[in-house]
Design a protein around this motif. Structure first.
Motif, PDB file in Angstrom:
ATOM      1  N   HIS A  60       0.841  -1.194   0.000  1.00 25.46           N
ATOM      2  CA  HIS A  60       0.000   0.000   0.000  1.00 25.46           C
ATOM      3  C   HIS A  60       0.881   1.251   0.000  1.00 25.46           C
ATOM      4  CE1 HIS A  60      -3.475   2.341   2.139  1.00 25.46           C
ATOM      5  NE2 HIS A  60      -3.292   2.749   0.905  1.00 25.46           N
ATOM      6  N   THR A  61       1.930   1.239   0.817  1.00 26.26           N
ATOM      7  CA  THR A  61       2.871   2.358   0.843  1.00 26.26           C
ATOM      8  C   THR A  61       3.506   2.548  -0.532  1.00 26.26           C
ATOM      9  OG1 THR A  61       3.299   1.974   3.190  1.00 26.26           O
ATOM     10  CG2 THR A  61       4.928   3.279   1.977  1.00 26.26           C
ATOM     11  N   ALA A  62       3.877   1.453  -1.180  1.00 28.16           N
ATOM     12  CA  ALA A  62       4.425   1.551  -2.534  1.00 28.16           C
ATOM     13  C   ALA A  62       3.392   2.145  -3.490  1.00 28.16           C
ATOM     14  CB  ALA A  62       4.880   0.174  -3.014  1.00 28.16           C
ATOM     15  N   SER A  63       2.133   1.751  -3.336  1.00 31.23           N
ATOM     16  CA  SER A  63       1.068   2.270  -4.204  1.00 31.23           C
ATOM     17  C   SER A  63       0.818   3.753  -3.969  1.00 31.23           C
ATOM     18  CB  SER A  63      -0.225   1.483  -3.981  1.00 31.23           C
ATOM     19  OG  SER A  63      -0.048   0.137  -4.354  1.00 31.23           O
ATOM     20  N   MET A  64       0.849   4.182  -2.707  1.00 33.03           N
ATOM     21  CA  MET A  64       0.667   5.606  -2.421  1.00 33.03           C
ATOM     22  C   MET A  64       1.840   6.413  -2.975  1.00 33.03           C
ATOM     23  SD  MET A  64      -1.061   5.557   1.394  1.00 33.03           S
ATOM     24  CE  MET A  64      -0.030   4.282   2.133  1.00 33.03           C
ATOM     25  N   THR A  65       3.038   5.846  -2.895  1.00 37.23           N
ATOM     26  CA  THR A  65       4.216   6.488  -3.480  1.00 37.23           C
ATOM     27  C   THR A  65       4.042   6.625  -4.985  1.00 37.23           C
ATOM     28  OG1 THR A  65       5.667   5.675  -1.730  1.00 37.23           O
ATOM     29  CG2 THR A  65       6.709   6.247  -3.830  1.00 37.23           C
ATOM     30  N   MET A  66       3.538   5.574  -5.617  1.00 36.54           N
ATOM     31  CA  MET A  66       3.307   5.631  -7.062  1.00 36.54           C
ATOM     32  C   MET A  66       2.302   6.715  -7.408  1.00 36.54           C
ATOM     33  SD  MET A  66       4.389   4.313  -9.793  1.00 36.54           S
ATOM     34  CE  MET A  66       3.955   4.790 -11.454  1.00 36.54           C
ATOM     35  N   ARG A  67       1.262   6.847  -6.597  1.00 43.84           N
ATOM     36  CA  ARG A  67       0.268   7.895  -6.838  1.00 43.84           C
ATOM     37  C   ARG A  67       0.920   9.278  -6.797  1.00 43.84           C
ATOM     38  NH1 ARG A  67      -5.201   8.674  -8.268  1.00 43.84           N
ATOM     39  NH2 ARG A  67      -5.069  10.910  -8.678  1.00 43.84           N
ATOM     40  N   LEU A  68       1.778   9.494  -5.810  1.00 47.45           N
ATOM     41  CA  LEU A  68       2.474  10.773  -5.712  1.00 47.45           C
ATOM     42  C   LEU A  68       3.392  11.004  -6.908  1.00 47.45           C
ATOM     43  CD1 LEU A  68       3.251  10.773  -1.886  1.00 47.45           C
ATOM     44  CD2 LEU A  68       1.735  12.362  -3.094  1.00 47.45           C
ATOM     45  N   GLY A  81       6.086   3.455 -18.937  1.00 49.87           N
ATOM     46  CA  GLY A  81       6.173   2.283 -18.070  1.00 49.87           C
ATOM     47  C   GLY A  81       7.577   2.093 -17.542  1.00 49.87           C
ATOM     48  N   ALA A  82       7.726   1.046 -16.754  1.00 51.28           N
ATOM     49  CA  ALA A  82       9.015   0.788 -16.110  1.00 51.28           C
ATOM     50  C   ALA A  82       9.475  -0.631 -16.401  1.00 51.28           C
ATOM     51  CB  ALA A  82       8.900   1.001 -14.607  1.00 51.28           C
ATOM     52  N   LYS A  83      10.788  -0.799 -16.347  1.00 50.60           N
ATOM     53  CA  LYS A  83      11.380  -2.126 -16.520  1.00 50.60           C
ATOM     54  C   LYS A  83      11.534  -2.858 -15.196  1.00 50.60           C
ATOM     55  CE  LYS A  83      13.983  -1.720 -20.715  1.00 50.60           C
ATOM     56  NZ  LYS A  83      15.296  -1.945 -21.319  1.00 50.60           N
ATOM     57  N   GLY A  84      11.340  -2.133 -14.104  1.00 51.65           N
ATOM     58  CA  GLY A  84      11.457  -2.771 -12.802  1.00 51.65           C
ATOM     59  C   GLY A  84      11.859  -1.795 -11.734  1.00 51.65           C
ATOM     60  N   VAL A  85      11.983  -2.339 -10.528  1.00 52.96           N
ATOM     61  CA  VAL A  85      12.339  -1.553  -9.355  1.00 52.96           C
ATOM     62  C   VAL A  85      13.454  -2.295  -8.630  1.00 52.96           C
ATOM     63  CG1 VAL A  85      11.508  -0.708  -7.136  1.00 52.96           C
ATOM     64  CG2 VAL A  85      10.034  -0.579  -9.129  1.00 52.96           C
ATOM     65  N   ASP A  86      14.446  -1.557  -8.194  1.00 53.91           N
ATOM     66  CA  ASP A  86      15.553  -2.114  -7.418  1.00 53.91           C
ATOM     67  C   ASP A  86      15.540  -1.485  -6.028  1.00 53.91           C
ATOM     68  OD1 ASP A  86      16.497  -3.452  -9.740  1.00 53.91           O
ATOM     69  OD2 ASP A  86      17.537  -1.634 -10.376  1.00 53.91           O
ATOM     70  N   LEU A 118      16.118   5.216 -20.879  1.00 47.89           N
ATOM     71  CA  LEU A 118      15.833   4.693 -19.544  1.00 47.89           C
ATOM     72  C   LEU A 118      16.327   5.691 -18.501  1.00 47.89           C
ATOM     73  CD1 LEU A 118      14.736   2.102 -18.113  1.00 47.89           C
ATOM     74  CD2 LEU A 118      17.135   1.434 -17.847  1.00 47.89           C
ATOM     75  N   ILE A 119      15.457   5.999 -17.556  1.00 43.07           N
ATOM     76  CA  ILE A 119      15.803   6.900 -16.462  1.00 43.07           C
ATOM     77  C   ILE A 119      15.747   6.114 -15.167  1.00 43.07           C
ATOM     78  CG2 ILE A 119      15.091   8.944 -15.162  1.00 43.07           C
ATOM     79  CD1 ILE A 119      14.059  10.065 -17.837  1.00 43.07           C
ATOM     80  N   ARG A 120      16.884   6.083 -14.462  1.00 42.51           N
ATOM     81  CA  ARG A 120      16.959   5.457 -13.137  1.00 42.51           C
ATOM     82  C   ARG A 120      16.819   6.553 -12.109  1.00 42.51           C
ATOM     83  NH1 ARG A 120      18.696   0.637 -11.316  1.00 42.51           N
ATOM     84  NH2 ARG A 120      20.139   1.193  -9.678  1.00 42.51           N
ATOM     85  N   ALA A 121      15.876   6.375 -11.190  1.00 42.10           N
ATOM     86  CA  ALA A 121      15.639   7.411 -10.184  1.00 42.10           C
ATOM     87  C   ALA A 121      15.414   6.783  -8.818  1.00 42.10           C
ATOM     88  CB  ALA A 121      14.434   8.259 -10.572  1.00 42.10           C
ATOM     89  N   ARG A 122      15.923   7.466  -7.800  1.00 40.22           N
ATOM     90  CA  ARG A 122      15.678   7.045  -6.419  1.00 40.22           C
ATOM     91  C   ARG A 122      14.502   7.854  -5.888  1.00 40.22           C
ATOM     92  NH1 ARG A 122      18.709   4.429  -3.410  1.00 40.22           N
ATOM     93  NH2 ARG A 122      20.639   5.079  -4.413  1.00 40.22           N
ATOM     94  N   SER A 138      13.812   3.152  -9.302  1.00 43.28           N
ATOM     95  CA  SER A 138      12.993   2.685 -10.427  1.00 43.28           C
ATOM     96  C   SER A 138      13.730   2.874 -11.745  1.00 43.28           C
ATOM     97  CB  SER A 138      11.650   3.417 -10.451  1.00 43.28           C
ATOM     98  OG  SER A 138      11.850   4.810 -10.458  1.00 43.28           O
ATOM     99  N   ASN A 139      13.356   2.072 -12.711  1.00 44.48           N
ATOM    100  CA  ASN A 139      13.939   2.072 -14.052  1.00 44.48           C
ATOM    101  C   ASN A 139      12.817   2.345 -15.040  1.00 44.48           C
ATOM    102  OD1 ASN A 139      16.716   0.942 -13.330  1.00 44.48           O
ATOM    103  ND2 ASN A 139      15.335  -0.536 -12.402  1.00 44.48           N
ATOM    104  N   VAL A 140      12.634   3.637 -15.366  1.00 42.28           N
ATOM    105  CA  VAL A 140      11.470   4.088 -16.106  1.00 42.28           C
ATOM    106  C   VAL A 140      11.842   4.421 -17.554  1.00 42.28           C
ATOM    107  CG1 VAL A 140       9.585   5.772 -16.163  1.00 42.28           C
ATOM    108  CG2 VAL A 140      10.511   5.014 -13.964  1.00 42.28           C
ATOM    109  N   MET A 141      11.040   3.932 -18.480  1.00 41.33           N
ATOM    110  CA  MET A 141      11.247   4.229 -19.891  1.00 41.33           C
ATOM    111  C   MET A 141      10.526   5.530 -20.259  1.00 41.33           C
ATOM    112  SD  MET A 141      10.705   0.406 -21.467  1.00 41.33           S
ATOM    113  CE  MET A 141       9.178   0.164 -20.535  1.00 41.33           C
TER     114      MET A 141
END
Length: 147
Positions: A60-68, A81-86, A118-122, A138-141
């Motif tokens: 849920h915390t991850a989902s609220m972060t995504m909303r922000l 979209g994203a290729k994944g999360v590290d 690809l943009i890697r962001a913390r 995150s690894n966002v295209m």
């Protein structure tokens, strides 16, 4: 204005928020997706939980972060979209009444194809007391500008 891959630079840092967490939302999310007792049973959580009461699911915390993130940046971005999360981490429990904000820092930009990069962001999520509660890389295209 749409933000494309070329508009983003390493070191870009932004802050977005705020998001108020409600007891009802914690219960609703957990009942559907993570029905562990410390997320869905307020009475038992108050009496037995090592967390000292009801807490939000980490998902849920991850989902609220995504909303922000969507409200703050992806809504105006050519993100596809994203290729994944590290490095996904939950640092502190999120509780009813918390107000969340995020800080997002671009770590790396890599052109991948003529049409995208690809943009890697913390991303770090903080509560109203400036305590770190969640983080991920995150690894966002992003689409690239057409020349």
């Amino acid at each position: 204005m749409t933000v494309f891959f070329e508009d983003v630079s390493v070191g870009d840092t932004d802050e977005y928020g705020s998001y108020e967490v409600t007891r009802e939302e914690i219960l609703r999310f957990a009942e559907q997706y993570d029905p562990q007792w410390f997320h869905v049973d307020p009475e038992r959580s108050d009496e037995e939980s090592p967390y000292g009461g009801l807490i939000a699911s980490g998902w849920h915390t991850a989902s609220m972060t995504m909303r922000l993130l969507v409200d703050g940046t992806f809504g105006d971005a050519a993100s596809i979209g994203a290729k994944g999360v590290d490095e996904l981490r939950w640092w502190q429990p999120v509780r009813p009444g918390d107000t969340l904000r995020i800080e997002n820092e671009v770590l790396e930009t890599t052109p991948e194809r003529p049409e995208r990069g690809l943009i890697r962001a913390r991303t770090e999520t903080y509560n109203q007391d400036d305590e770190l509660v969640f983080s991920m890389v995150s690894n966002v295209m992003y689409l690239r500008r057409e020349d």
